[in-house]
Scaffold this motif. Structure first.
Motif, PDB file in Angstrom:
ATOM      1  N   LEU A  73       8.549   8.164   7.307  1.00 51.10           N
ATOM      2  CA  LEU A  73       7.324   7.479   6.892  1.00 51.10           C
ATOM      3  C   LEU A  73       6.687   6.799   8.102  1.00 51.10           C
ATOM      4  O   LEU A  73       7.261   5.872   8.678  1.00 51.10           O
ATOM      5  N   PRO A  74       5.506   7.229   8.510  1.00 49.73           N
ATOM      6  CA  PRO A  74       4.888   6.727   9.749  1.00 49.73           C
ATOM      7  C   PRO A  74       4.655   5.222   9.769  1.00 49.73           C
ATOM      8  O   PRO A  74       4.663   4.622  10.845  1.00 49.73           O
ATOM      9  N   ASN A  75       4.416   4.580   8.618  1.00 50.20           N
ATOM     10  CA  ASN A  75       4.203   3.137   8.629  1.00 50.20           C
ATOM     11  C   ASN A  75       5.387   2.408   9.276  1.00 50.20           C
ATOM     12  O   ASN A  75       5.219   1.430  10.008  1.00 50.20           O
ATOM     13  N   TYR A  76       6.592   2.892   8.983  1.00 50.90           N
ATOM     14  CA  TYR A  76       7.790   2.263   9.536  1.00 50.90           C
ATOM     15  C   TYR A  76       8.011   2.663  10.986  1.00 50.90           C
ATOM     16  O   TYR A  76       8.333   1.816  11.828  1.00 50.90           O
ATOM     17  N   THR A  77       7.864   3.945  11.283  1.00 48.14           N
ATOM     18  CA  THR A  77       8.124   4.365  12.661  1.00 48.14           C
ATOM     19  C   THR A  77       7.109   3.753  13.633  1.00 48.14           C
ATOM     20  O   THR A  77       7.464   3.356  14.740  1.00 48.14           O
ATOM     21  N   ARG A  78       5.857   3.636  13.217  1.00 51.99           N
ATOM     22  CA  ARG A  78       4.870   2.974  14.084  1.00 51.99           C
ATOM     23  C   ARG A  78       5.249   1.520  14.321  1.00 51.99           C
ATOM     24  O   ARG A  78       5.085   0.999  15.434  1.00 51.99           O
ATOM     25  N   ASN A  79       5.743   0.870  13.295  1.00 53.83           N
ATOM     26  CA  ASN A  79       6.137  -0.526  13.468  1.00 53.83           C
ATOM     27  C   ASN A  79       7.308  -0.642  14.438  1.00 53.83           C
ATOM     28  O   ASN A  79       7.352  -1.557  15.265  1.00 53.83           O
ATOM     29  N   PHE A  80       8.265   0.284  14.349  1.00 52.17           N
ATOM     30  CA  PHE A  80       9.379   0.252  15.299  1.00 52.17           C
ATOM     31  C   PHE A  80       8.893   0.462  16.727  1.00 52.17           C
ATOM     32  O   PHE A  80       9.373  -0.200  17.657  1.00 52.17           O
ATOM     33  N   LEU A  81       7.939   1.351  16.909  1.00 50.95           N
ATOM     34  CA  LEU A  81       7.401   1.576  18.249  1.00 50.95           C
ATOM     35  C   LEU A  81       6.688   0.339  18.766  1.00 50.95           C
ATOM     36  O   LEU A  81       6.787   0.005  19.955  1.00 50.95           O
ATOM     37  N   ARG A  82       5.974  -0.361  17.884  1.00 50.48           N
ATOM     38  CA  ARG A  82       5.331  -1.613  18.294  1.00 50.48           C
ATOM     39  C   ARG A  82       6.357  -2.651  18.736  1.00 50.48           C
ATOM     40  O   ARG A  82       6.087  -3.493  19.591  1.00 50.48           O
ATOM     41  N   LEU A  83       7.544  -2.584  18.137  1.00 53.82           N
ATOM     42  CA  LEU A  83       8.600  -3.549  18.454  1.00 53.82           C
ATOM     43  C   LEU A  83       9.387  -3.172  19.707  1.00 53.82           C
ATOM     44  O   LEU A  83      10.311  -3.891  20.085  1.00 53.82           O
ATOM     45  N   VAL A 125       0.818  -1.218   0.000  1.00 51.51           N
ATOM     46  CA  VAL A 125       0.000   0.000   0.000  1.00 51.51           C
ATOM     47  C   VAL A 125       0.846   1.261   0.000  1.00 51.51           C
ATOM     48  O   VAL A 125       0.304   2.368   0.033  1.00 51.51           O
ATOM     49  N   SER A 126       2.162   1.142  -0.028  1.00 48.39           N
ATOM     50  CA  SER A 126       3.058   2.297  -0.064  1.00 48.39           C
ATOM     51  C   SER A 126       2.823   3.167   1.168  1.00 48.39           C
ATOM     52  O   SER A 126       2.550   2.648   2.262  1.00 48.39           O
ATOM     53  N   HIS A 127       2.872   4.489   0.991  1.00 49.58           N
ATOM     54  CA  HIS A 127       2.834   5.403   2.139  1.00 49.58           C
ATOM     55  C   HIS A 127       2.058   6.657   1.769  1.00 49.58           C
ATOM     56  O   HIS A 127       2.100   7.113   0.621  1.00 49.58           O
ATOM     57  N   ALA A 128       1.381   7.218   2.760  1.00 53.32           N
ATOM     58  CA  ALA A 128       0.559   8.402   2.508  1.00 53.32           C
ATOM     59  C   ALA A 128       1.374   9.561   1.956  1.00 53.32           C
ATOM     60  O   ALA A 128       0.894  10.349   1.137  1.00 53.32           O
ATOM     61  N   LYS A 129       2.629   9.678   2.375  1.00 58.47           N
ATOM     62  CA  LYS A 129       3.464  10.787   1.915  1.00 58.47           C
ATOM     63  C   LYS A 129       3.902  10.635   0.465  1.00 58.47           C
ATOM     64  O   LYS A 129       4.407  11.587  -0.128  1.00 58.47           O
ATOM     65  N   LEU A 130       3.719   9.425  -0.089  1.00 59.22           N
ATOM     66  CA  LEU A 130       4.211   9.169  -1.443  1.00 59.22           C
ATOM     67  C   LEU A 130       3.118   9.164  -2.494  1.00 59.22           C
ATOM     68  O   LEU A 130       3.408   9.052  -3.684  1.00 59.22           O
ATOM     69  N   THR A 131       1.866   9.259  -2.080  1.00 53.88           N
ATOM     70  CA  THR A 131       0.773   9.300  -3.051  1.00 53.88           C
ATOM     71  C   THR A 131      -0.417  10.032  -2.462  1.00 53.88           C
ATOM     72  O   THR A 131      -0.766   9.816  -1.297  1.00 53.88           O
ATOM     73  N   LEU A 175      18.821   4.952   6.022  1.00 51.62           N
ATOM     74  CA  LEU A 175      17.682   4.834   6.924  1.00 51.62           C
ATOM     75  C   LEU A 175      16.880   6.126   7.061  1.00 51.62           C
ATOM     76  O   LEU A 175      15.661   6.079   7.258  1.00 51.62           O
ATOM     77  N   ALA A 176      17.541   7.274   6.930  1.00 45.22           N
ATOM     78  CA  ALA A 176      16.903   8.555   7.266  1.00 45.22           C
ATOM     79  C   ALA A 176      15.578   8.757   6.545  1.00 45.22           C
ATOM     80  O   ALA A 176      14.588   9.194   7.145  1.00 45.22           O
ATOM     81  N   ARG A 177      15.518   8.439   5.252  1.00 43.54           N
ATOM     82  CA  ARG A 177      14.277   8.702   4.501  1.00 43.54           C
ATOM     83  C   ARG A 177      13.130   7.821   4.975  1.00 43.54           C
ATOM     84  O   ARG A 177      11.960   8.218   4.911  1.00 43.54           O
ATOM     85  N   TYR A 178      13.437   6.625   5.462  1.00 48.99           N
ATOM     86  CA  TYR A 178      12.378   5.737   5.936  1.00 48.99           C
ATOM     87  C   TYR A 178      11.804   6.214   7.263  1.00 48.99           C
ATOM     88  O   TYR A 178      10.637   5.944   7.571  1.00 48.99           O
ATOM     89  N   LEU A 179      12.610   6.910   8.048  1.00 50.79           N
ATOM     90  CA  LEU A 179      12.131   7.393   9.333  1.00 50.79           C
ATOM     91  C   LEU A 179      11.192   8.579   9.190  1.00 50.79           C
ATOM     92  O   LEU A 179      10.625   9.043  10.181  1.00 50.79           O
ATOM     93  N   ARG A 198      10.655   6.786  20.740  1.00 48.26           N
ATOM     94  CA  ARG A 198      10.651   7.930  19.808  1.00 48.26           C
ATOM     95  C   ARG A 198      12.058   8.510  19.665  1.00 48.26           C
ATOM     96  O   ARG A 198      12.399   9.067  18.625  1.00 48.26           O
ATOM     97  N   GLU A 199      12.865   8.386  20.693  1.00 45.25           N
ATOM     98  CA  GLU A 199      14.260   8.818  20.592  1.00 45.25           C
ATOM     99  C   GLU A 199      15.028   7.932  19.602  1.00 45.25           C
ATOM    100  O   GLU A 199      15.892   8.414  18.867  1.00 45.25           O
ATOM    101  N   ASP A 200      14.703   6.643  19.557  1.00 50.19           N
ATOM    102  CA  ASP A 200      15.363   5.736  18.627  1.00 50.19           C
ATOM    103  C   ASP A 200      15.098   6.109  17.174  1.00 50.19           C
ATOM    104  O   ASP A 200      15.960   5.911  16.308  1.00 50.19           O
ATOM    105  N   VAL A 201      13.892   6.617  16.878  1.00 45.62           N
ATOM    106  CA  VAL A 201      13.534   6.895  15.487  1.00 45.62           C
ATOM    107  C   VAL A 201      13.758   8.353  15.109  1.00 45.62           C
ATOM    108  O   VAL A 201      13.384   8.784  14.017  1.00 45.62           O
TER     109      VAL A 201
END
Length: 289
Positions: free
Chosen positions: A210-220, A105-111, A204-208, A224-227
């Motif tokens: 994108l909320p889809n990825y940062t939310r997944n990191f938080l779930r793991l 589904v890509s990312h909201a920021k990209l479409t 990595l910087a560009r992926y951080l 927020r300091e890590d991302v």
């Protein structure tokens, strides 16, 4: 093709690369030569990075005899299901069983078309079913629990991107034993910590953003300091393998121990994203044998 057959065909390791989807006609020979070498090196699959499509797989399939080529991923917003189904049928008719349609589904920021992504993905799969694209020949770029479950129910499995072995263990529990689980994992062939993390953060910087990825990191369990700020050392070291050969081999092996059937390895260097890191692919193949 059954899921078990797909697992057998792609083997334990593949290569993930945006460079393999370049459409410049002047580079077609380079792509064909690279694909043939990947097959010779023992990689079972080539995963086309970016929003790739069936046509991008053709030069690689035509240059090889057994290599499986998959999109990782094709954005459902960029390519409609009818066109995707027609392209799949054309490629598969000429090269049976060797193309896998990876969808996401890509990312909201990209479409600007991003709306109700889960429902849109379900509707897309419904349309592919109606057009005759087999569920066993498509995989989903799933991160969260709902889409992972959908990967088991409506596709051959999942190709999660930018994840950790902990995510792989959780994904395997959700998927069950039978579906394919083929996470992408980034590798920096550099043993110096400072240089390795510098190369990793540039990627990595560009992926951080994108909320889809940062939310997944938080779930793991990351914070927020890590991302923030390009990613903490803790985060970088979790989503990239770097170091000597033994350390890199162990990091890749951790995904398999967690339940991955196949690991799609993305070599990250200082070069542009469309470069083909062929020397690094050779070094990586050597340490995996």
């Amino acid at each position: 093709m059954s899921t078990s057959t797909l697992k057998d065909r792609i083997g334990r390791y593949g290569v993930w690369s945006t460079g393999l989807r370049v459409e410049d006609p002047a580079r077609r020979g380079e792509l064909a030569e690279a694909a043939a070498e990947l097959e010779e090196l023992g990689y079972g699959a080539a995963w086309l990075g970016g929003s790739s499509a069936a046509r991008h797989a053709v030069p690689l399939l035509d240059a090889t005899a057994t290599l499986v080529v998959g999109t990782s991923i094709q954005s459902i917003w960029q390519y409609g299901p009818e066109a995707s189904a027609a392209a799949f049928a054309e490629v598969d008719a000429a090269r049976p069983g060797r193309f896998v349609l990876g969808l996401g589904v890509s990312h909201a920021k990209l479409t600007d078309r991003y709306r109700r992504p889960y429902s849109a993905l379900v509707a897309y799969l419904d349309a592919l079913d109606s057009a005759g694209v087999p569920a066993g020949r498509r995989v989903l770029a799933a991160l969260g629990p709902r889409t992972l479950k959908l990967s088991a129910d409506r596709a051959a499995g999942a190709v999660p991107y930018l994840v950790t072995p902990e995510h792989t263990a959780q994904a395997r529990e959700i998927l069950g034993e039978a579906p394919l689980l083929a996470p992408e994992f980034k590798v920096v062939l550099e043993s110096d910590p400072e240089r390795a993390r510098e190369i990793a953060r540039a990627c990595l910087a560009r992926y951080l953003e994108l909320p889809n990825y940062t939310r997944n990191f938080l779930r793991l369990g990351f914070t927020r300091e890590d991302v923030a700020g390009g990613g903490s050392d803790r985060l970088v070291d979790a989503v990239f393998a770097w170091g000597d050969e033994a350390r890199i081999r162990d990091r890749i092996g951790a995904f398999q121990a967690a339940g991955a059937d196949h690991v799609a390895l993305q070599v990250v260097t200082r070069e542009a994203g469309d470069a083909l890191p062929r020397e690094e692919w050779r070094r990586l193949a050597a340490l995996l044998t």
